[in-house]
Design a protein around this motif. Sequence first.
Motif, PDB file in Angstrom:
ATOM      1  N   PRO A  45      23.046 -19.466 -55.637  1.00  0.00           N
ATOM      2  CA  PRO A  45      21.673 -20.626 -55.675  1.00  0.00           C
ATOM      3  C   PRO A  45      21.846 -20.990 -53.987  1.00  0.00           C
ATOM      4  N   ALA A  46      23.301 -20.594 -53.323  1.00  0.00           N
ATOM      5  CA  ALA A  46      23.396 -20.896 -51.919  1.00  0.00           C
ATOM      6  C   ALA A  46      22.577 -19.958 -50.966  1.00  0.00           C
ATOM      7  N   GLU A  47      22.533 -19.413 -52.143  1.00  0.00           N
ATOM      8  CA  GLU A  47      22.036 -17.584 -50.592  1.00  0.00           C
ATOM      9  C   GLU A  47      21.207 -18.208 -50.034  1.00  0.00           C
ATOM     10  N   PHE A  48      19.604 -18.304 -50.810  1.00  0.00           N
ATOM     11  CA  PHE A  48      18.693 -18.375 -50.063  1.00  0.00           C
ATOM     12  C   PHE A  48      18.106 -20.205 -50.231  1.00  0.00           C
ATOM     13  N   PHE A  49      19.182 -21.214 -50.464  1.00  0.00           N
ATOM     14  CA  PHE A  49      18.509 -22.627 -50.452  1.00  0.00           C
ATOM     15  C   PHE A  49      17.373 -23.251 -49.415  1.00  0.00           C
ATOM     16  N   GLY A  50      16.533 -23.333 -51.111  1.00  0.00           N
ATOM     17  CA  GLY A  50      15.700 -24.168 -49.501  1.00  0.00           C
ATOM     18  C   GLY A  50      14.318 -22.916 -49.359  1.00  0.00           C
ATOM     19  N   LEU A  51      15.130 -22.016 -49.237  1.00  0.00           N
ATOM     20  CA  LEU A  51      14.406 -20.355 -48.833  1.00  0.00           C
ATOM     21  C   LEU A  51      14.807 -20.613 -47.538  1.00  0.00           C
ATOM     22  N   ALA A  52      16.144 -20.850 -47.603  1.00  0.00           N
ATOM     23  CA  ALA A  52      16.730 -20.425 -46.003  1.00  0.00           C
ATOM     24  C   ALA A  52      16.495 -19.342 -45.887  1.00  0.00           C
ATOM     25  N   GLY A  53      15.772 -18.824 -44.383  1.00  0.00           N
ATOM     26  CA  GLY A  53      15.984 -17.285 -44.166  1.00  0.00           C
ATOM     27  C   GLY A  53      15.007 -16.054 -44.504  1.00  0.00           C
ATOM     28  N   LEU A  54      14.392 -16.719 -45.038  1.00  0.00           N
ATOM     29  CA  LEU A  54      12.477 -15.753 -45.516  1.00  0.00           C
ATOM     30  C   LEU A  54      11.758 -15.830 -44.829  1.00  0.00           C
ATOM     31  N   MET A  55      11.316 -17.297 -44.391  1.00  0.00           N
ATOM     32  CA  MET A  55       9.925 -16.966 -43.688  1.00  0.00           C
ATOM     33  C   MET A  55       9.938 -16.467 -42.580  1.00  0.00           C
ATOM     34  N   GLU A  56      11.066 -15.389 -41.910  1.00  0.00           N
ATOM     35  CA  GLU A  56      10.586 -14.330 -41.128  1.00  0.00           C
ATOM     36  C   GLU A  56      11.100 -13.242 -41.438  1.00  0.00           C
ATOM     37  N   ASP A  57      11.156 -12.585 -42.680  1.00  0.00           N
ATOM     38  CA  ASP A  57      11.559 -11.303 -43.395  1.00  0.00           C
ATOM     39  C   ASP A  57      10.926 -10.611 -44.320  1.00  0.00           C
ATOM     40  N   PHE A  93       6.683 -12.778 -52.229  1.00  0.00           N
ATOM     41  CA  PHE A  93       7.327 -12.531 -53.795  1.00  0.00           C
ATOM     42  C   PHE A  93       7.952 -13.719 -53.922  1.00  0.00           C
ATOM     43  N   VAL A  94       8.586 -14.602 -53.415  1.00  0.00           N
ATOM     44  CA  VAL A  94       8.952 -15.455 -53.887  1.00  0.00           C
ATOM     45  C   VAL A  94       7.456 -16.617 -54.349  1.00  0.00           C
ATOM     46  N   GLY A  95       6.466 -16.767 -53.454  1.00  0.00           N
ATOM     47  CA  GLY A  95       5.540 -17.241 -54.434  1.00  0.00           C
ATOM     48  C   GLY A  95       4.864 -16.924 -55.695  1.00  0.00           C
ATOM     49  N   PHE A  96       4.582 -15.537 -55.795  1.00  0.00           N
ATOM     50  CA  PHE A  96       4.627 -14.412 -56.674  1.00  0.00           C
ATOM     51  C   PHE A  96       4.901 -14.300 -58.228  1.00  0.00           C
ATOM     52  N   GLN A  97       6.786 -14.744 -58.138  1.00  0.00           N
ATOM     53  CA  GLN A  97       7.176 -15.534 -59.108  1.00  0.00           C
ATOM     54  C   GLN A  97       7.719 -16.667 -59.263  1.00  0.00           C
ATOM     55  N   SER A  98       7.115 -17.880 -58.370  1.00  0.00           N
ATOM     56  CA  SER A  98       7.303 -18.825 -59.071  1.00  0.00           C
ATOM     57  C   SER A  98       6.089 -19.251 -59.770  1.00  0.00           C
ATOM     58  N   VAL A  99       5.326 -18.590 -60.339  1.00  0.00           N
ATOM     59  CA  VAL A  99       4.055 -19.160 -61.098  1.00  0.00           C
ATOM     60  C   VAL A  99       4.915 -18.678 -62.426  1.00  0.00           C
ATOM     61  N   PHE A 100       5.372 -16.875 -62.293  1.00  0.00           N
ATOM     62  CA  PHE A 100       5.691 -16.924 -63.898  1.00  0.00           C
ATOM     63  C   PHE A 100       6.855 -18.030 -64.114  1.00  0.00           C
ATOM     64  N   ALA A 101       8.098 -18.273 -63.281  1.00  0.00           N
ATOM     65  CA  ALA A 101       8.761 -19.546 -63.663  1.00  0.00           C
ATOM     66  C   ALA A 101       8.171 -20.341 -63.679  1.00  0.00           C
ATOM     67  N   ILE A 102       6.984 -21.424 -63.441  1.00  0.00           N
ATOM     68  CA  ILE A 102       6.344 -22.938 -63.907  1.00  0.00           C
ATOM     69  C   ILE A 102       5.496 -22.294 -65.637  1.00  0.00           C
ATOM     70  N   ILE A 103       4.470 -21.015 -65.397  1.00  0.00           N
ATOM     71  CA  ILE A 103       3.856 -20.643 -66.909  1.00  0.00           C
ATOM     72  C   ILE A 103       4.734 -20.413 -68.115  1.00  0.00           C
ATOM     73  N   SER A 124      11.477  -7.267 -49.203  1.00  0.00           N
ATOM     74  CA  SER A 124      11.478  -7.524 -50.448  1.00  0.00           C
ATOM     75  C   SER A 124      11.706  -6.557 -51.082  1.00  0.00           C
ATOM     76  N   GLU A 125      12.304  -6.521 -52.045  1.00  0.00           N
ATOM     77  CA  GLU A 125      12.770  -5.235 -53.454  1.00  0.00           C
ATOM     78  C   GLU A 125      11.680  -4.653 -53.141  1.00  0.00           C
ATOM     79  N   ALA A 126      10.413  -5.053 -52.648  1.00  0.00           N
ATOM     80  CA  ALA A 126       9.598  -4.247 -53.053  1.00  0.00           C
ATOM     81  C   ALA A 126       9.048  -3.365 -51.637  1.00  0.00           C
ATOM     82  N   GLY A 127       9.957  -3.718 -50.568  1.00  0.00           N
ATOM     83  CA  GLY A 127       8.922  -2.770 -49.386  1.00  0.00           C
ATOM     84  C   GLY A 127       7.449  -3.209 -48.904  1.00  0.00           C
ATOM     85  N   GLY A 128       7.870  -3.771 -47.640  1.00  0.00           N
ATOM     86  CA  GLY A 128       6.758  -4.247 -47.384  1.00  0.00           C
ATOM     87  C   GLY A 128       5.803  -4.931 -47.695  1.00  0.00           C
ATOM     88  N   LEU A 129       6.555  -5.530 -48.375  1.00  0.00           N
ATOM     89  CA  LEU A 129       5.470  -7.351 -48.690  1.00  0.00           C
ATOM     90  C   LEU A 129       6.428  -8.646 -47.493  1.00  0.00           C
TER      91      LEU A 129
END
Length: 444
Positions: A77-89, A102-112, A92-97
Amino acid sequence: MVNTGDTAWILTSAALVLLMTPGLALFYGGMVRAKSVLNMMMMSFGALALVSVLWVLYGYSIAFGDSIGGSGLIGNPAEFFGLAGLMEDTTSEAGGLPAMAFVGFQSVFAIITVALISGAIADRARFGAWMVFVGIWATIVYFPVAHWVFAFDVDDVIGGWIANDLAAIDFAGGTAVHINAGAAGLALALVLGKRRGFGRDAMRPHNLPLVMIGAGLLWFGWFGFNAGSAVAANNTAAVAWVNTLVATAAAVLGWLVIEKLRDGHATSLGAASGVVAGLVAITPACSAVSPVGAIVVGAVAGVLCALAVGLKYRLGYDDSLDVVGVHLVGGLWGTVAIGFLADPDAPAGVASLFFGGSVDQLWRQVVGAVVVLAFSFVLTLVIGFAIQKMMGFRIPEEDEVTGIDTVVHAESAYDLASLGSSGSTAPLAGQARAEARNTERTLA
């Protein structure tokens, strides 16, 4: 280098899936009685708000961070806490994104997923207690299960055990979303008990057009749910799109046939429910079956779920809006069906029992489904009973009779008093004209 086409598709898909939660609010809202519709819709919007914040703070890290100790059970849970380090990366696991896509896409799965549970406890849950449940359940149930199912090993990052060690196929969330939510819905229905008058009083949907609109929005958004899970604008996305369309259509037909044979009528509620049943069932399988296989998955889902919604009367649990009958049963069927119907020519490339394979994939599907079901059910029981004990989860009976909208939210969905005793707006119009004439005379 960022693949702009894939990025555009994944962001569009994320927006489509986000629309599913307001669509679910309409679907569920129309199915309850008029005195509960706002509370029902608020439960979906409350989940949307809280899970979004938790996902950014630590949910994504738990789901997609490096598995602690290489266990495959939970991300750090501490690795990307607050999405640290992801804004310029831009990896992704799919490559090229961009990672944030990917963070945004997976967030809406959690919500629904969390919002789906609310249908099992309609009419009788305290909103504050529900919000506490949302935060706890998302943290200790959904985020870890998402890690199990959706986090694949990438380079030196260890993902979840179902995705990598068990190698069960769950393309877009049959286990993580639907079995997970369905099992939780059953557990909460048992914790809160039956609605007053359950099995005796008529508890009909108060607004079927809302139900149909909600079902239409869910079907529309689900193309982002399933085709977007290819995480690229490619052939896999196209196959998933077509399979999602045809399986859902077949499920509607299957549900309506059962209704006609059993009750003598094919209903709009049945059609809307068939839509959801088909969408649920094809979700895990849409990359693994052919379009003809998708028709079989959908038609069987429509029949099974139409029959399963009556189980609550036979077994005595009050699953208000059939979360168990549709999401748990549909999710189980769609997940296990892969072991029977997966076509080696489909993008997943797996040969099932009916397509020259063995029982190898079948047992993997069954194990993944059963483990998620048991994990979600047991932990939800514990969470539900703890909340009930500490702060009270269910509203008092007199408040349930009065109407949860009025008591809990101090609002009413329909201002019927403004229509006058005759139910017509004509008296109000006449009164307005008289007041306008009086005003003119005063000014003169």
